[in-house]
Design a protein around this motif. Structure first.
Motif, PDB file in Angstrom:
ATOM      1  N   SER A  43       9.608   5.653  -3.452  1.00  0.00           N
ATOM      2  CA  SER A  43       9.148   4.382  -3.997  1.00  0.00           C
ATOM      3  C   SER A  43       7.716   4.595  -4.473  1.00  0.00           C
ATOM      4  CB  SER A  43       9.210   3.279  -2.942  1.00  0.00           C
ATOM      5  OG  SER A  43       8.332   3.569  -1.877  1.00  0.00           O
ATOM      6  N   VAL A  44       7.227   3.675  -5.282  1.00  0.00           N
ATOM      7  CA  VAL A  44       5.893   3.804  -5.856  1.00  0.00           C
ATOM      8  C   VAL A  44       4.841   3.136  -4.973  1.00  0.00           C
ATOM      9  CG1 VAL A  44       4.471   3.242  -7.861  1.00  0.00           C
ATOM     10  CG2 VAL A  44       6.849   3.945  -8.173  1.00  0.00           C
ATOM     11  N   GLU A  45       5.092   1.896  -4.584  1.00  0.00           N
ATOM     12  CA  GLU A  45       4.090   1.117  -3.849  1.00  0.00           C
ATOM     13  C   GLU A  45       4.758   0.369  -2.711  1.00  0.00           C
ATOM     14  OE1 GLU A  45       0.157  -0.251  -3.437  1.00  0.00           O
ATOM     15  OE2 GLU A  45       0.788   1.006  -5.069  1.00  0.00           O
ATOM     16  N   PRO A  46       4.699   0.806  -1.491  1.00  0.00           N
ATOM     17  CA  PRO A  46       3.930   1.954  -1.024  1.00  0.00           C
ATOM     18  C   PRO A  46       4.682   3.245  -1.295  1.00  0.00           C
ATOM     19  CG  PRO A  46       5.082   0.962   0.817  1.00  0.00           C
ATOM     20  CD  PRO A  46       5.386   0.112  -0.404  1.00  0.00           C
ATOM     21  N   LEU A  47       3.948   4.326  -1.440  1.00  0.00           N
ATOM     22  CA  LEU A  47       4.557   5.634  -1.669  1.00  0.00           C
ATOM     23  C   LEU A  47       5.332   6.022  -0.418  1.00  0.00           C
ATOM     24  CD1 LEU A  47       4.904   8.028  -3.547  1.00  0.00           C
ATOM     25  CD2 LEU A  47       2.849   9.029  -2.542  1.00  0.00           C
ATOM     26  N   ALA A  48       6.646   6.116  -0.553  1.00  0.00           N
ATOM     27  CA  ALA A  48       7.483   6.413   0.613  1.00  0.00           C
ATOM     28  C   ALA A  48       8.722   7.177   0.171  1.00  0.00           C
ATOM     29  CB  ALA A  48       7.892   5.126   1.308  1.00  0.00           C
TER      30      ALA A  48
END
Length: 95
Positions: free
Chosen positions: A31-36
């Motif tokens: 994922s982008v936000e949060p980076l996970a």
């Protein structure tokens, strides 16, 4: 491609689908936000969504964990088996 052929792939209205799916092949997604990082395991079952806007080309090549694009994880459609459509309004394009 003629204008008519192109129009057949364009959604006449906003559309969405929420389904219970099974992962057919392991897949890693960030994922982008949060980076996970999320690792989807073969055999895992979960609800996922896909959607599109009216007037835009219909693309059904991926499934998302949610509609918050920044936080969602994406799985390619060829790694997913649809078990049950939970709700939706599909584009009327024959796709």
């Amino acid at each position: 491609m003629t204008d008519r052929e192109h129009q057949e792939d364009v959604a006449p209205h906003d559309w969405f689908m929420r389904a219970r799916i099974r992962i057919r092949q392991e897949h890693q997604s960030y994922s982008v936000e949060p980076l996970a990082l999320k690792i989807f395991r073969q055999g895992e079952e979960l609800p996922m969504v896909r959607w599109g806007r009216g007037g835009q080309e219909v693309e059904m090549d991926s499934w998302w964990t949610g509609q918050d694009i920044s936080a969602a994880h994406i799985v390619p459609a060829d790694k997913v088996e649809v078990l049950e459509v939970l709700e939706g309004r599909l584009p009327e394009t024959g796709v």
